[in-house]
Design an enzyme around this catalytic site. Structure first.
Site, PDB file in Angstrom:
ATOM      1  N   ARG A 103       0.851  -1.199   0.000  1.00  0.00           N
ATOM      2  CA  ARG A 103       0.000   0.000   0.000  1.00  0.00           C
ATOM      3  C   ARG A 103       0.878   1.236   0.000  1.00  0.00           C
ATOM      4  NH1 ARG A 103      -4.639   0.358   4.423  1.00  0.00           N
ATOM      5  NH2 ARG A 103      -2.855   0.554   5.816  1.00  0.00           N
ATOM      6  N   THR A 107      -1.393   7.430  -0.471  1.00  0.00           N
ATOM      7  CA  THR A 107      -2.680   7.287  -1.184  1.00  0.00           C
ATOM      8  C   THR A 107      -3.475   6.075  -0.704  1.00  0.00           C
ATOM      9  OG1 THR A 107      -1.740   5.855  -2.883  1.00  0.00           O
ATOM     10  CG2 THR A 107      -1.596   8.244  -3.253  1.00  0.00           C
ATOM     11  N   ASP A 199       0.317  -3.704  12.346  1.00  0.00           N
ATOM     12  CA  ASP A 199       0.785  -4.028  10.998  1.00  0.00           C
ATOM     13  C   ASP A 199       1.101  -5.529  10.928  1.00  0.00           C
ATOM     14  OD1 ASP A 199       2.637  -4.505   8.767  1.00  0.00           O
ATOM     15  OD2 ASP A 199       2.529  -2.327   8.512  1.00  0.00           O
ATOM     16  N   ASP A 202       4.694  -6.436   9.586  1.00  0.00           N
ATOM     17  CA  ASP A 202       5.754  -6.119  10.545  1.00  0.00           C
ATOM     18  C   ASP A 202       5.718  -7.052  11.749  1.00  0.00           C
ATOM     19  OD1 ASP A 202       6.851  -4.108   9.055  1.00  0.00           O
ATOM     20  OD2 ASP A 202       5.811  -2.483  10.102  1.00  0.00           O
TER      21      ASP A 202
HETATM   22  C1  PRP Z   1      -1.132  -4.888   4.314  1.00  0.00           C
HETATM   23  C2  PRP Z   1      -1.944  -6.154   4.346  1.00  0.00           C
HETATM   24  C3  PRP Z   1      -2.763  -6.070   3.091  1.00  0.00           C
HETATM   25  C4  PRP Z   1      -2.967  -4.601   2.953  1.00  0.00           C
HETATM   26  C5  PRP Z   1      -4.380  -4.319   3.375  1.00  0.00           C
HETATM   27  O1  PRP Z   1      -0.057  -5.003   3.469  1.00  0.00           O
HETATM   28  O2  PRP Z   1      -1.185  -7.309   4.408  1.00  0.00           O
HETATM   29  O3  PRP Z   1      -2.109  -6.601   1.951  1.00  0.00           O
HETATM   30  O4  PRP Z   1      -2.064  -3.941   3.840  1.00  0.00           O
HETATM   31  O5  PRP Z   1      -4.673  -2.992   3.157  1.00  0.00           O
HETATM   32  P1  PRP Z   1      -5.768  -2.534   2.097  1.00  0.00           P
HETATM   33  O6  PRP Z   1      -6.970  -3.386   2.318  1.00  0.00           O
HETATM   34  O7  PRP Z   1      -5.998  -1.110   2.478  1.00  0.00           O
HETATM   35  O8  PRP Z   1      -5.199  -2.683   0.723  1.00  0.00           O
HETATM   36  P2  PRP Z   1       1.079  -3.888   3.356  1.00  0.00           P
HETATM   37  O9  PRP Z   1       0.802  -2.968   2.213  1.00  0.00           O
HETATM   38  O10 PRP Z   1       1.289  -3.244   4.692  1.00  0.00           O
HETATM   39  O11 PRP Z   1       2.350  -4.700   2.935  1.00  0.00           O
HETATM   40  P3  PRP Z   1       3.134  -5.857   3.729  1.00  0.00           P
HETATM   41  O12 PRP Z   1       2.211  -7.033   3.831  1.00  0.00           O
HETATM   42  O13 PRP Z   1       4.294  -6.104   2.831  1.00  0.00           O
HETATM   43  O14 PRP Z   1       3.550  -5.330   5.067  1.00  0.00           O
HETATM   44  N1  URA Z   2      -2.444  -3.467   6.986  1.00  0.00           N
HETATM   45  C1  URA Z   2      -2.096  -3.935   8.201  1.00  0.00           C
HETATM   46  O1  URA Z   2      -1.132  -4.684   8.322  1.00  0.00           O
HETATM   47  N2  URA Z   2      -2.817  -3.554   9.275  1.00  0.00           N
HETATM   48  C2  URA Z   2      -3.877  -2.739   9.175  1.00  0.00           C
HETATM   49  O2  URA Z   2      -4.510  -2.447  10.200  1.00  0.00           O
HETATM   50  C3  URA Z   2      -4.218  -2.258   7.913  1.00  0.00           C
HETATM   51  C4  URA Z   2      -3.498  -2.653   6.833  1.00  0.00           C
END
Ligand code: PRP
Ligand code: URA
Length: 208
Positions: A103, A107, A199, A202
């Protein structure tokens, strides 16, 4: 809302509470993600098709069943990775196709960075795996990718959803069943699920 399923299983609720806890360390967090993913998948796959075949038991013969369709597990990187092992344990013959999306922090739109799907689809059913359905942007984009690939039987399996994300995914892909362990209260001003678990990437990978 049709096609949205929230688990009411006490084991899921018990493990989800531990997952949310800020004191749960990455090792335990990964274990819980794996376990909840398996429990969610058990519930989400009740309608998979089977076909009959004969087996010989030590005592005789009987007609059993095997899964009919080739299944693809589609974890959204990174956080979806932690769900794979739990689901794969239940269906070891599934193929795993990774989709890389992150994400954009400003945005909140998904940005694609990894997709090695071959030209023609190799599976009939896809289970999209991502613990978090926040705005729903990543899930919508992944289902778009899979439909363009040629797969139309798709399920989303997650752990936590926000009402906004559930509505967004349902609006764009109403035929895709959404399976979650909980739908939480809301998204905060930076797009995080509240109360949520923080997160998910993380917390699994120790990078927070
Ligand atoms: C997180 C999560 C989803 C996304 C959800 O990923 O694992 O893929 O956010 O958010 P959305 O519904 O608003 O799209 P992130 O972009 O943090 O990446 P990561 O899994 O690599 O930490
Ligand atoms: N992605 C995450 O990992 N946690 C949230 O709460 C939203 C998006």
């Amino acid at each position: 809302m049709q096609n949205v399923f929230v688990s009411s299983h006490p084991l899921v609720a018990h493990k989800l509470t531990k997952l949310r806890n800020v004191d749960t360390n990455p090792k335990k967090f990964r274990e819980l993600v794996r376990e909840i993913a398996a429990l969610m998948t058990y519930e989400a796959t009740q309608d998979l098709s089977t076909h009959p075949y004969e087996v010989i038991t030590p005592m005789g013969e009987t007609t059993g069943v095997q899964l009919k369709d080739k299944i693809g597990l589609v974890p959204i990187l990174r956080a979806g990775l932690g769900m794979v092992e739990g689901v794969w344990g239940l269906m070891p013959n599934a193929e795993v196709w990774h989709i890389g999306l992150y994400r954009d922090e400003d945005t909140l739109q998904p940005v694609e960075y990894y997709n090695k799907l071959p030209v023609a689809p190799t599976v009939q059913v896809c289970l999209v795996l991502d613990p978090m359905l926040a705005t729903g942007g990543s899930a919508v984009a992944t289902v778009d990718i899979l439909k363009r690939w040629g797969v139309n039987r798709i399920k989303f399996i997650g752990l936590l959803g926000a009402p906004e994300g559930v509505e967004n995914l349902h609006k764009h892909h109403p035929e895709v069943p959404i399976h979650l362990a909980s739908i939480d209260s809301h998204l905060n001003e930076i797009g995080y699920i509240v109360p949520g678990l923080g997160d998910a990437g993380d917390r699994q990978f120790g990078t927070g």
